[in-house]
Scaffold this motif. Structure first.
Motif, mmCIF file in Angstrom:
data_model
loop_
_atom_site.group_PDB
_atom_site.id
_atom_site.type_symbol
_atom_site.label_atom_id
_atom_site.label_comp_id
_atom_site.label_asym_id
_atom_site.label_seq_id
_atom_site.Cartn_x
_atom_site.Cartn_y
_atom_site.Cartn_z
ATOM 1 N N GLY A 82 76.421 -38.399 4.378
ATOM 2 C CA GLY A 82 77.616 -37.589 4.221
ATOM 3 C C GLY A 82 76.338 -36.508 2.759
ATOM 4 N N TYR A 83 76.640 -35.114 2.931
ATOM 5 C CA TYR A 83 75.777 -34.108 1.956
ATOM 6 C C TYR A 83 76.521 -33.033 1.323
ATOM 7 C CZ TYR A 83 71.448 -36.502 3.908
ATOM 8 O OH TYR A 83 70.503 -37.212 3.807
ATOM 9 N N ILE A 84 76.641 -33.658 0.437
ATOM 10 C CA ILE A 84 78.074 -32.135 -0.014
ATOM 11 C C ILE A 84 76.869 -30.868 -0.981
ATOM 12 C CG2 ILE A 84 79.615 -31.392 -1.913
ATOM 13 C CD1 ILE A 84 80.337 -33.847 -2.528
ATOM 14 N N LYS A 113 74.859 -37.550 13.025
ATOM 15 C CA LYS A 113 75.443 -38.582 12.534
ATOM 16 C C LYS A 113 75.979 -38.350 11.061
ATOM 17 C CE LYS A 113 73.654 -43.048 13.134
ATOM 18 N NZ LYS A 113 72.022 -42.284 13.937
ATOM 19 N N ASN A 114 75.376 -37.720 10.554
ATOM 20 C CA ASN A 114 75.867 -36.811 9.442
ATOM 21 C C ASN A 114 76.547 -36.160 8.601
ATOM 22 O OD1 ASN A 114 73.827 -39.019 8.458
ATOM 23 N ND2 ASN A 114 71.579 -36.736 8.521
ATOM 24 N N MET A 115 77.334 -35.698 7.980
ATOM 25 C CA MET A 115 78.424 -35.157 7.661
ATOM 26 C C MET A 115 78.267 -34.293 6.933
ATOM 27 S SD MET A 115 81.512 -37.859 8.139
ATOM 28 C CE MET A 115 82.219 -36.216 7.968
ATOM 29 N N LEU A 116 78.844 -32.663 6.713
ATOM 30 C CA LEU A 116 78.294 -31.610 6.291
ATOM 31 C C LEU A 116 79.349 -31.302 5.395
ATOM 32 C CD1 LEU A 116 75.473 -30.714 5.221
ATOM 33 C CD2 LEU A 116 74.982 -28.766 6.737
ATOM 34 N N PHE A 117 79.529 -31.497 3.613
ATOM 35 C CA PHE A 117 80.214 -30.313 3.681
ATOM 36 C C PHE A 117 79.506 -29.462 3.170
ATOM 37 C CE2 PHE A 117 80.973 -35.128 3.678
ATOM 38 C CZ PHE A 117 82.162 -35.343 4.726
ATOM 39 N N GLN A 121 81.447 -19.774 0.118
ATOM 40 C CA GLN A 121 80.545 -19.131 1.772
ATOM 41 C C GLN A 121 79.116 -18.663 2.361
ATOM 42 O OE1 GLN A 121 83.490 -17.905 3.572
ATOM 43 N NE2 GLN A 121 85.075 -18.987 2.394
ATOM 44 N N VAL A 122 78.467 -18.759 1.400
ATOM 45 C CA VAL A 122 76.789 -18.229 2.113
ATOM 46 C C VAL A 122 76.757 -19.531 2.592
ATOM 47 C CG1 VAL A 122 74.904 -17.938 1.762
ATOM 48 C CG2 VAL A 122 76.789 -16.822 0.105
ATOM 49 N N GLY A 123 76.247 -20.978 2.283
ATOM 50 C CA GLY A 123 75.967 -21.820 2.917
ATOM 51 C C GLY A 123 77.184 -22.207 4.625
ATOM 52 N N ARG A 124 78.478 -21.987 3.702
ATOM 53 C CA ARG A 124 78.911 -22.284 5.234
ATOM 54 C C ARG A 124 78.997 -21.522 6.533
ATOM 55 N NH1 ARG A 124 83.748 -21.764 2.548
ATOM 56 N NH2 ARG A 124 83.775 -23.704 1.477
ATOM 57 N N ARG A 125 79.014 -19.772 6.035
ATOM 58 C CA ARG A 125 78.346 -18.690 7.600
ATOM 59 C C ARG A 125 76.853 -19.023 7.839
ATOM 60 N NH1 ARG A 125 80.346 -15.000 3.664
ATOM 61 N NH2 ARG A 125 78.693 -14.658 2.757
ATOM 62 N N TYR A 126 76.089 -19.633 6.827
ATOM 63 C CA TYR A 126 74.664 -19.821 7.636
ATOM 64 C C TYR A 126 74.815 -21.297 8.874
ATOM 65 C CZ TYR A 126 69.806 -21.591 7.638
ATOM 66 O OH TYR A 126 68.560 -21.413 8.096
ATOM 67 N N ASN A 131 75.409 -23.393 14.485
ATOM 68 C CA ASN A 131 76.473 -24.074 15.529
ATOM 69 C C ASN A 131 75.849 -25.194 15.374
ATOM 70 O OD1 ASN A 131 77.249 -21.846 16.410
ATOM 71 N ND2 ASN A 131 75.789 -21.932 18.500
ATOM 72 N N ILE A 132 75.926 -25.536 13.276
ATOM 73 C CA ILE A 132 75.614 -26.598 12.997
ATOM 74 C C ILE A 132 77.130 -27.177 12.192
ATOM 75 C CG2 ILE A 132 74.423 -28.135 10.930
ATOM 76 C CD1 ILE A 132 71.952 -25.842 10.677
ATOM 77 N N PRO A 133 76.962 -28.225 12.931
ATOM 78 C CA PRO A 133 78.506 -29.157 12.699
ATOM 79 C C PRO A 133 78.536 -28.958 11.448
ATOM 80 C CG PRO A 133 76.760 -30.601 13.905
ATOM 81 C CD PRO A 133 76.423 -29.425 13.503
ATOM 82 N N ILE A 134 80.135 -28.548 10.801
ATOM 83 C CA ILE A 134 80.139 -29.155 9.266
ATOM 84 C C ILE A 134 81.681 -29.283 8.862
ATOM 85 C CG2 ILE A 134 78.553 -27.326 8.166
ATOM 86 C CD1 ILE A 134 81.107 -24.917 7.906
ATOM 87 N N ASP A 135 82.303 -30.424 8.729
ATOM 88 C CA ASP A 135 83.996 -30.389 8.111
ATOM 89 C C ASP A 135 84.195 -29.198 7.984
ATOM 90 O OD1 ASP A 135 85.997 -31.345 7.086
ATOM 91 O OD2 ASP A 135 85.581 -32.727 6.500
ATOM 92 N N ILE A 136 85.311 -28.371 8.768
ATOM 93 C CA ILE A 136 85.843 -27.777 8.770
ATOM 94 C C ILE A 136 86.950 -27.377 8.215
ATOM 95 C CG2 ILE A 136 85.311 -26.636 11.533
ATOM 96 C CD1 ILE A 136 88.275 -27.872 12.182
ATOM 97 N N ASN A 137 87.377 -28.569 6.708
ATOM 98 C CA ASN A 137 88.985 -28.719 6.726
ATOM 99 C C ASN A 137 88.461 -28.426 4.910
ATOM 100 O OD1 ASN A 137 90.549 -29.156 8.922
ATOM 101 N ND2 ASN A 137 90.553 -30.959 8.759
ATOM 102 N N PHE A 138 86.252 -28.046 4.929
ATOM 103 C CA PHE A 138 86.419 -28.481 3.686
ATOM 104 C C PHE A 138 85.551 -27.468 3.879
ATOM 105 C CE2 PHE A 138 83.042 -29.911 0.257
ATOM 106 C CZ PHE A 138 83.348 -30.708 -0.441
ATOM 107 N N LYS A 139 86.585 -26.854 2.441
ATOM 108 C CA LYS A 139 86.482 -25.315 2.282
ATOM 109 C C LYS A 139 86.878 -25.141 0.759
ATOM 110 C CE LYS A 139 87.420 -23.614 6.675
ATOM 111 N NZ LYS A 139 88.342 -22.801 7.740
ATOM 112 N N TYR A 140 85.903 -24.917 -0.218
ATOM 113 C CA TYR A 140 86.342 -24.360 -0.771
ATOM 114 C C TYR A 140 85.194 -23.406 -1.611
ATOM 115 C CZ TYR A 140 88.209 -28.823 -1.644
ATOM 116 O OH TYR A 140 89.360 -29.992 -0.842
ATOM 117 N N THR A 141 85.820 -23.344 -3.205
ATOM 118 C CA THR A 141 84.527 -21.369 -3.204
ATOM 119 C C THR A 141 84.251 -22.328 -4.261
ATOM 120 O OG1 THR A 141 85.389 -19.359 -4.353
ATOM 121 C CG2 THR A 141 86.646 -21.090 -4.732
ATOM 122 N N ALA A 142 82.755 -21.291 -4.290
ATOM 123 C CA ALA A 142 81.982 -21.878 -5.487
ATOM 124 C C ALA A 142 82.183 -21.224 -6.553
ATOM 125 C CB ALA A 142 80.581 -21.209 -5.195
#
Length: 297
Positions: A82-84, A113-117, A121-126, A131-142
């Motif tokens: 897992g990668y934060i 198999k890796n998980m992306l947290f 917003q910049v990283g999430r939009r990128y 179309n790279i899978p990320i944890d959709i429930n992991f939404k935190y502002t910087a």
């Protein structure tokens, strides 16, 4: 060459932009100082946590084996990581976001198999755009990193690690070296390393006793220990973001000043050319009128 009116309009536009970049530079400088103070004020707490863990391991070296378990029996190709990833909420900060995303793409995307947290917003939009899978429930502002947010993040990854859903947890963030240098890096959060848990900078390291027992105390402290590292990474990244934005805006302001200087010279030349042309036209008109008058007699 553009006429004087066009040059004036362009100079006005540059001056307006320069006001914005200068204001952004000052705002980033203020936020940078506040974030540094917050980090400095919380450091004693995390040093105390590290000292407590060091005491427990000194009394009972076998405590908390599940947090130190490297799971060597799992082949490398089957390990779930897992990668934060800590990015900013907006751009205009030089290469700050690009450097973090570059590391995340290289490390986290090596296996599906890796998980992306993703924090920010910049990283999430990128990653969503790619179309790279990320944890959709992991939404935190910087913005405005705080301890509560760090605890929520740490509790989530610790739970995934304990349940076997993740075998390793990493955090990708930007560390500040000094006021002008900062580097994006990746650090392992879990499993823990015993050699990294040593007495901190405090002077109160003494052996003691723990109630109800060392294992219970250790398991309750670990999430706070991981949260301390996450919080430090969030604050350092926040500092680096505003430091990068401050430098970028200062560079933009300096560039605007240079453009205004060049345009000012060009404006003076255009104005002189216009004045010369008007004088020439006046002289030519006066001469023509004189010739006409002389011809009439």
């Amino acid at each position: 060459m553009a006429n004087a009116r066009e040059i004036q309009a362009r100079m006005k536009s540059i001056k307006d932009t320069m006001k914005i970049t200068n204001a952004m530079c000052m705002i980033s400088s203020s936020k940078l100082q506040k974030a540094r103070r917050d980090l400095k004020n919380t450091e004693p707490y995390f040093y105390a946590i590290q000292e407590s863990l060091a005491k427990i391991l000194d009394l009972s070296p076998e405590t908390g084996n599940e947090f130190f378990d490297k799971r060597e029996n799992i082949p490398a190709k089957e390990r779930k990581q897992g990668y934060i990833v800590v990015t900013a909420d907006k751009g205009m900060a030089g290469a700050y976001n690009h450097n973090v995303i570059k590391i995340a793409e290289k490390e986290a995307l090596s296996d599906n198999k890796n998980m992306l947290f993703v924090v920010g917003q910049v990283g999430r939009r990128y990653f969503e755009k790619k179309n790279i899978p990320i944890d959709i429930n992991f939404k935190y502002t910087a913005q405005n990193p705080n301890m509560n947010r760090a605890r929520i993040i740490s509790e989530k990854v610790v739970e995934l690690f304990k349940n076997g859903e993740l075998d390793e947890v990493y955090i990708v963030f930007t560390r500040m070296i000094n006021s002008v240098t900062f580097n994006a890096e990746i650090t392992k959060l879990l499993p823990l390393s015993r050699k990294n848990i040593v007495p901190g900078k405090g002077n109160n390291y003494q052996k003691g006793y723990f109630e109800p027992d060392v294992n219970t105390v250790f398991e309750n402290i670990i999430p706070n220990y991981v949260a301390g590292y996450v919080y430090g990474a969030l604050v350092e990244s926040y500092c680096c973001e505003h430091n990068a934005r401050m430098m970028a805006m200062q560079t933009a302001t300096d560039a605007a000043k240079d453009m205004l200087k060049n345009l000012s010279i060009e404006y003076n030349r255009a104005r002189q050319a216009a004045i010369t042309q008007e004088i020439t036209e006046v002289i030519a008109g006066a001469k023509a009128q004189k010739n006409k008058s002389e011809g009439g007699f």
